[in-house]
Design a protein around this motif. Structure first.
Motif, PDB file in Angstrom:
ATOM      1  N   UNK A  59       0.585  -1.325  -0.132  1.00 57.93           N
ATOM      2  CA  UNK A  59       0.135  -0.050  -0.143  1.00 57.93           C
ATOM      3  C   UNK A  59       1.056   1.233   0.154  1.00 57.93           C
ATOM      4  N   UNK A  60       2.128   1.064   0.534  1.00 61.58           N
ATOM      5  CA  UNK A  60       3.225   2.165   0.373  1.00 61.58           C
ATOM      6  C   UNK A  60       3.772   2.460  -1.006  1.00 61.58           C
ATOM      7  N   UNK A  65      11.345  -0.085  -5.539  1.00 60.49           N
ATOM      8  CA  UNK A  65      11.866  -1.227  -4.915  1.00 60.49           C
ATOM      9  C   UNK A  65      11.326  -2.625  -5.114  1.00 60.49           C
ATOM     10  N   UNK A  66      11.974  -3.510  -4.651  1.00 63.66           N
ATOM     11  CA  UNK A  66      11.576  -4.943  -4.488  1.00 63.66           C
ATOM     12  C   UNK A  66      11.004  -5.586  -3.343  1.00 63.66           C
ATOM     13  N   UNK A  67      10.070  -5.900  -2.915  1.00 59.00           N
ATOM     14  CA  UNK A  67       9.681  -6.507  -1.837  1.00 59.00           C
ATOM     15  C   UNK A  67       9.975  -8.230  -1.857  1.00 59.00           C
ATOM     16  N   UNK A  85      -1.156  -7.231  -5.811  1.00 55.42           N
ATOM     17  CA  UNK A  85      -0.115  -6.802  -6.927  1.00 55.42           C
ATOM     18  C   UNK A  85      -0.480  -6.047  -7.641  1.00 55.42           C
ATOM     19  N   UNK A  86      -1.621  -5.778  -7.839  1.00 53.14           N
ATOM     20  CA  UNK A  86      -2.281  -4.755  -8.758  1.00 53.14           C
ATOM     21  C   UNK A  86      -2.012  -3.298  -8.029  1.00 53.14           C
ATOM     22  N   UNK A  87      -2.127  -3.390  -6.642  1.00 50.86           N
ATOM     23  CA  UNK A  87      -1.631  -2.027  -5.799  1.00 50.86           C
ATOM     24  C   UNK A  87      -0.401  -1.806  -5.878  1.00 50.86           C
ATOM     25  N   UNK A  88       0.413  -3.058  -5.748  1.00 46.68           N
ATOM     26  CA  UNK A  88       2.027  -2.885  -5.917  1.00 46.68           C
ATOM     27  C   UNK A  88       2.452  -2.127  -7.142  1.00 46.68           C
ATOM     28  N   UNK A  89       1.917  -2.679  -8.261  1.00 52.74           N
ATOM     29  CA  UNK A  89       2.026  -2.224  -9.603  1.00 52.74           C
ATOM     30  C   UNK A  89       1.748  -0.611  -9.557  1.00 52.74           C
TER      31      UNK A  89
END
Length: 166
Positions: A59-60, A65-67, A85-89
């Motif tokens: 959400x940040x 970066x790579x989680x 994953x959509x949110x990460x994108x």
């Protein structure tokens, strides 16, 4: 690492391999997402069959970066699904490496982000919020610390203590 392969990085940096500053993860990951090549500084997380902290991180703002999630290698449930994953994108993360399972594979494969995971699994994780953020993790035989650089492509995943160039 614009169009530089992990193989080229290894070939150009044998001294870093010998010193242990450049390490390769064991080749145990499946490739998901539309972005097959990605690199960036690692953000580490350790959880077990729980995805609350993963969702909080994604959400940040990712800022390239790579989680890296040490899910203990569990194959009993998915700790990452399509919505996060959509949110990460959308939040600018370039990749997610999961030592565990994912689900919603078709949705993830439509996202412009790189995802590596052990397998897919239809069952969802628990939501207790238990885990450790920004701690050293051991994934695929390799120690990864917050801030290490991750380089991934279809040949594999490398970890470096510093950003590399070829």
């Amino acid at each position: 690492m614009a169009l530089v392969t992990t193989a080229e990085v290894c070939d150009a940096n044998p001294h870093l391999i010998v010193s242990g500053e450049l390490r390769a993860l064991q080749p145990i990951f499946q490739i998901y997402g539309r972005r097959q090549v990605f690199s960036g500084p690692a953000v580490t997380l350790k959880v077990f069959e729980d995805n609350v902290l993963i969702r909080e991180f994604l959400e940040e703002k990712g800022n390239g970066r790579v989680l890296v999630v040490d899910g203990g290698g569990s194959l009993r449930c998915a700790i990452l699904g399509g919505n996060p994953v959509v949110q990460a994108q959308n939040n600018g993360w370039v990749g997610i490496v999961v030592n565990g399972c994912i689900r919603d594979v078709d949705e993830i494969n439509g996202c412009d982000i790189g995802v590596r995971a052990l397998a897919s699994h239809p069952m969802k994780a628990s939501k207790k919020g238990i885990g450790e953020k920004h701690v050293p993790v051991s994934v695929a035989g390799t120690r990864i610390e917050d801030g290490d650089w991750i380089y991934a492509d279809t040949d594999g995943i490398l970890v470096s203590r510093t950003e590399l160039s070829v």
